[in-house]
Write an enzyme that holds these catalytic residues in place. Sequence first.
Site, PDB file in Angstrom:
ATOM      1  CG  ASN A   1      -6.188   2.450  11.809  1.00 47.00           C
ATOM      2  OD1 ASN A   1      -6.990   2.562  12.714  1.00 47.00           O
ATOM      3  ND2 ASN A   1      -6.381   1.624  10.780  1.00 47.00           N
ATOM      4  CG  HIS A   2      -3.115   0.137   9.264  1.00 48.31           C
ATOM      5  ND1 HIS A   2      -4.028   1.149   9.092  1.00 48.31           N
ATOM      6  CD2 HIS A   2      -2.177   0.329   8.307  1.00 48.31           C
ATOM      7  CE1 HIS A   2      -3.671   1.905   8.076  1.00 48.31           C
ATOM      8  NE2 HIS A   2      -2.544   1.431   7.588  1.00 48.31           N
TER       9      HIS A   2
ATOM     10  CG  ASP B   1      -1.940   1.167   1.184  1.00 46.37           C
ATOM     11  OD1 ASP B   1      -2.138   1.743   0.094  1.00 46.37           O
ATOM     12  OD2 ASP B   1      -2.494   1.500   2.247  1.00 46.37           O
TER      13      ASP B   1
ATOM     14  CG  ASP C   1      -7.611  -1.618  12.306  1.00 40.90           C
ATOM     15  OD1 ASP C   1      -7.107  -1.676  11.165  1.00 40.90           O
ATOM     16  OD2 ASP C   1      -8.644  -0.983  12.572  1.00 40.90           O
TER      17      ASP C   1
ATOM     18  CG  ASP D   1      -3.234   7.076   7.482  1.00 39.67           C
ATOM     19  OD1 ASP D   1      -3.538   7.688   6.459  1.00 39.67           O
ATOM     20  OD2 ASP D   1      -3.271   5.837   7.585  1.00 39.67           O
TER      21      ASP D   1
ATOM     22  CG  LEU E   1      -5.121   6.222  15.402  1.00 38.47           C
ATOM     23  CD1 LEU E   1      -4.523   4.842  15.592  1.00 38.47           C
ATOM     24  CD2 LEU E   1      -4.074   7.128  14.762  1.00 38.47           C
TER      25      LEU E   1
ATOM     26  CG  HIS F   1      -1.617  10.295  -0.976  1.00 34.78           C
ATOM     27  ND1 HIS F   1      -2.027  11.278  -0.095  1.00 34.78           N
ATOM     28  CD2 HIS F   1      -1.752   9.126  -0.316  1.00 34.78           C
ATOM     29  CE1 HIS F   1      -2.389  10.704   1.044  1.00 34.78           C
ATOM     30  NE2 HIS F   1      -2.236   9.403   0.941  1.00 34.78           N
ATOM     31  CG  ASP F   2      -5.406   8.342  -0.429  1.00 28.56           C
ATOM     32  OD1 ASP F   2      -4.550   7.498  -0.742  1.00 28.56           O
ATOM     33  OD2 ASP F   2      -5.601   8.708   0.745  1.00 28.56           O
TER      34      ASP F   2
ATOM     35  CD  GLU G   1      -6.931  10.141   5.579  1.00 27.66           C
ATOM     36  OE1 GLU G   1      -7.138   9.888   4.388  1.00 27.66           O
ATOM     37  OE2 GLU G   1      -6.479   9.294   6.370  1.00 27.66           O
TER      38      GLU G   1
HETATM   39  C1  BGC Z   1      -3.936   7.008   3.222  1.00 28.65           C
HETATM   40  C2  BGC Z   1      -4.046   5.951   2.175  1.00 28.65           C
HETATM   41  C3  BGC Z   1      -3.809   4.602   2.831  1.00 28.65           C
HETATM   42  C4  BGC Z   1      -4.724   4.396   4.038  1.00 28.65           C
HETATM   43  C5  BGC Z   1      -4.311   3.229   4.854  1.00 28.65           C
HETATM   44  C6  BGC Z   1      -5.055   6.679   4.155  1.00 28.65           C
HETATM   45  O1  BGC Z   1      -5.375   7.665   4.996  1.00 28.65           O
HETATM   46  O2  BGC Z   1      -4.099   8.313   2.710  1.00 28.65           O
HETATM   47  O3  BGC Z   1      -3.183   6.162   1.114  1.00 28.65           O
HETATM   48  O4  BGC Z   1      -4.092   3.580   1.930  1.00 28.65           O
HETATM   49  O5  BGC Z   1      -4.703   5.516   4.851  1.00 28.65           O
HETATM   50  O6  BGC Z   1      -3.162   3.550   5.601  1.00 28.65           O
END
Ligand code: BGC
Length: 560
Positions: free
Chosen positions: A109-110, A67, A176, A206, A211, A320-321, A252
């Site tokens: 988060n993971h 990823d 997670d 993120d 999270l 970027h997404d 985010e």
């Molecule tokens: C990022 C993604 C990512 C996802 C999992 C998002 O907030 O912007 O690019 O795939 O988190 O980490």
Amino acid sequence: MSPHPIDYADRWWRNAVVYCLDIQVFQDSDGDGDGDMQGLVSRIHELADLGVTCLWLMPFFPTADRDDGYDITDFFAVDPRLGTLGDLVEVIRVARAQGMRVIIDFVMNHTSDKHPWFVSSRSSLDSPHRDWYVWRDAPPPKPDPPVFPGEETSTWTKDERTGQYYLHHFRSYQPDLNIAHPAVQEQIERNLGLWLELGVSGFRVDAVPFLFSNADHHSSQPVGTDYDGAEHLRSLQRFVSRRNGEAALLGEVNLTHEQQLAWFEAEGKSSGLQLQFDFVSMQRLYLSLVRKDAGPLASALRERPELPEASQWANFVRNHDELTLDKLAPDELEEVFEAFAPDEGMRVYGRGIRRRLPTMLGDDRAVRLVYTLMFSLPGVPVLFYGEEIGMGEHLDVPGRYAVRTPMQWEPVPGGGFSTAPAGRLVRPLPEGEFAPDRVNVADQRRDPGSLWHHMQRLTTLYRDEPALAWSTLEVIGVRQRAVLGHVCRGDGWTMLALHNLGDAHESVRLEIASEAGPVTLGDRFDGSSITIDGRLEIDLDPYGWRWLTVAPADAVIKRV
Ligand code: BGC
């Protein structure tokens, strides 16, 4: 320049110009086809020249690379393909020397499923790391839906070895972390502490709502049964500020404005996030562009809640997404899809578009208008690398990676990104109209009429008027549907902005009056000024704009 003294030394993030980049696709220094930290160092002065004041580095940690670095295998190191900890310190040092701060992605988060913590956690029910992740005998009756529909069918996956299910909001290879667990919390602090000590000025956090969720998956754990996500985020904010007084958290949080407010401030206490992206206004902007009607954007801006003192919006157009459109109604989403992603292959996850702005709009005038509008809004502008020159995407590159092609520096094979043969580049460069020989930094820096110069102009104007970033925003109704009119006021300073989102000439009539007498309007772009007494008619070119400072600042502006 605003004549008013403004205290922004310790609140640098309130009027920063943020530039997001991925080191791997930015500049290759050794010809192996991958960008690297030494490459980035060699380009930092060009970003300073553009007017950037804060670099946001996307994940650069060791990764299983499924990823794009958001699946981390070691939070405390640098991916050896990109450099070393020493190289990172050099990036930060050189950025600082050029007047830029550095923030980095914080992705706890993971982890990757290859992370040693998870490898240990899944190995047995009594692994010392078992509770570092979220395990259950069976998924809950109403599990959260997966973030990536089509790629995952559930947020819970059964692990054959122990027969239990683990939670993963993203992919099954991104389990997670159980951040209610004190040992995980300790690792988080250690990790934030490491990067702060190396000189970063904050974090892009993120996936905040996942999270720090209080959802019952946390309370299913033997530890942390009374976990309070908002309180945890606040305590992390206190932690980072203790370590570095200027550190900021940019969250985010893709939620409605009302829900975002809770992440800025809960029960009268700051949540810890100084900045949040404004996803709602970003999405409505696209609807406005399709309809050539400022209405959808105007209503989003009107709904923006007033922010607590130490909070700020982060304005963006692309990232970027995928261009997520998940906050639009289904018919609105369809409208944007039809206009900007007519082919199925341009769409992703049923809610997003994997294209950059210039290819969607297909009109350079509209592209300039959009960035001008972004810089005119209270908040902090966030650019994604390549936006300053109008880079396009490469649709043959799978999924969201289509917009993550290498940076285009020069009109040469490899785009000045790398000297490696085309087949060895980390990702291919676009061909045709958006290839490096047509779109690149070197040519545009030499051409005063280029998009790059326009962007530089915008960063300069934005930084010249610190009051703009934290002014109040009032949307004023104008009769022309295509025109967004807004007034920014703050610190005895007022600016009237008009942006024409359509491709026809418009003539806007306003009444601008002050009890103190005539009003002077100063054009921020061409430096001209006029003094009026009452009514004013302003002509706007197709996709044209005006930014007019208003003196005296308390003048009343109304449509007629
Ligand atoms: C990022 C993604 C990512 C996802 C999992 C998002 O907030 O912007 O690019 O795939 O988190 O980490």
